[in-house]
Design an enzyme around this catalytic site. Structure first.
Site, PDB file in Angstrom:
ATOM      1  N   CYS A  31     -20.274 -12.533 -33.414  1.00  0.00           N
ATOM      2  CA  CYS A  31     -19.718 -12.353 -32.073  1.00  0.00           C
ATOM      3  C   CYS A  31     -19.816 -13.645 -31.254  1.00  0.00           C
ATOM      4  O   CYS A  31     -20.907 -14.078 -30.884  1.00  0.00           O
ATOM      5  CB  CYS A  31     -20.455 -11.213 -31.374  1.00  0.00           C
ATOM      6  SG  CYS A  31     -20.073 -11.028 -29.626  1.00  0.00           S
ATOM      7  N   CYS A  34     -21.338 -13.317 -27.718  1.00  0.00           N
ATOM      8  CA  CYS A  34     -22.794 -13.118 -27.815  1.00  0.00           C
ATOM      9  C   CYS A  34     -23.506 -14.460 -27.828  1.00  0.00           C
ATOM     10  O   CYS A  34     -24.529 -14.652 -27.159  1.00  0.00           O
ATOM     11  CB  CYS A  34     -23.142 -12.335 -29.075  1.00  0.00           C
ATOM     12  SG  CYS A  34     -22.451 -10.667 -29.164  1.00  0.00           S
TER      13      CYS A  34
END
Length: 334
Positions: A31, A34
């Site tokens: 991700c 993230c």
């Protein structure tokens, strides 16, 4: 390091139990957002972490799938704030400003709670517990719909059903015998015989792990003017029914199999708090909208039964099915 990397359900549940506030960062290695917000989260953690009070954690959702599913994580990153083991707030997405605002507000609340800690025993608003709460669960008594409570065979000269779920300390703790206030007590007693039938509706669907039952059976000195059969007893046998639409009649309960029947033994009662922790077959009490507690008998020969408090321990709120996880902020295919 300020941030704790979670490697098991047990580790996370232990942290929820030991720390007043917990922040969880659900992320995935693939991700991009993230990774972008990670430095912001790490910085907040280094500034605000306080052992056993504010704890910051990171949870790899791909590795800890049960935790991601349990807390309805549907996209990465997702930040969840817990207070006293219960979900308090969720921040979905890599928004540094929103994350900073939520966590700074959390830190402010934590500071205020420290100042108020000394007043916790004074009464209003406090939540009294007479037994330990199982790890990974919390007191969900605030989910009880007090307006819908029903209690059959109660002595009308004693307290009303809602006193059973009062968050304050029971007067029995202080040794006040009858504990009456303006003619009413802060506990309930049975009337014509020792049985009580308590209907407990919930405001949301809950999972029930255990029930704490508090009972301060009055001493002979407190009831010196009453016959022995009028001296109240503690409950002994309790039958539990779930998801009933109304309170059960006593004859009706005899014809319906209980989900579980428990016997509270004398050694189960805590001498200091007058409380017995009744652990349930957790798998039998999932998706519960109401409980019926049938107090069948007591631990003596009296025709009176006394109950001071009931606390419900478990998990509040419905758990949504695990859906397709998406990266918030990333376009499909990136």
């Amino acid at each position: 390091m300020s941030v704790i990397n979670i490697s098991s359900n047990e580790q996370f549940n232990n942290i929820l139990t030991s720390s007043r506030f917990v922040v969880a960062d659900f992320y995935a290695d693939w991700c991009g957002p993230c990774k972008a917000i990670a430095p912001v989260y790490d910085s907040l953690a280094s500034q605000l972490t306080r052992p056993n009070h504010i704890t910051f954690t990171k949870i790899n959702g791909d590795q800890q799938t049960e935790l991601a599913q349990a807390y309805s994580v549907r996209a990465y990153p997702t930040f969840i704030v817990f207070e006293n083991g219960r979900k308090k707030q969720t921040v979905a997405g890599a928004d540094p400003r929103q994350l900073n605002e939520v966590i700074q507000k959390l830190a402010s609340e934590a500071t205020k709670s420290d100042g108020a800690a000394g007043d916790a025993d004074s009464g209003a608003g406090s939540s009294w517990l007479g037994a330990t709460v199982a790890k990974g669960y919390s007191d969900i008594t605030d989910q009880v719909d007090a307006k819908g409570l029903e209690l059959l065979n109660r002595d009308n000269e004693r307290g009303e059903p809602r006193v059973l779920f009062d968050g304050g300390k029971p007067s029995g703790l202080s040794g006040k015998g009858k504990g009456k206030a303006e003619g009413k007590s802060d506990w309930v007693e049975s009337d014509t015989d020792e049985q009580l039938m308590l209907y407990i509706p919930f405001q949301s669907t809950v999972k029930v792990h255990s029930v704490h039952i508090t009972s301060f059976a009055a001493s002979g000195e407190d009831n010196e003017d009453e016959d022995d059969d009028e001296v109240p007893m503690r409950p002994k046998t309790v039958s539990l029914y779930s998801n009933r639409s109304h309170v059960l009649g006593f004859d009706e309960a005899d014809d319906i199999p209980a989900v579980q029947t428990v016997e509270i033994k004398p050694e189960d009662w805590d001498a200091k708090t007058g409380t017995a922790r009744v652990d349930l077959r957790f798998v039998k009490f999932q998706n519960v909208t109401s409980l019926v507690l049938f107090f069948v008998d007591g631990d003596g020969d009296s025709e009176k039964l006394r109950v001071d408090r009931v606390r419900i321990i478990g998990d509040a709120g419905e758990k949504r099915a695990m859906g397709k996880l998406e990266k918030i902020g990333d376009e499909p295919g990136e």
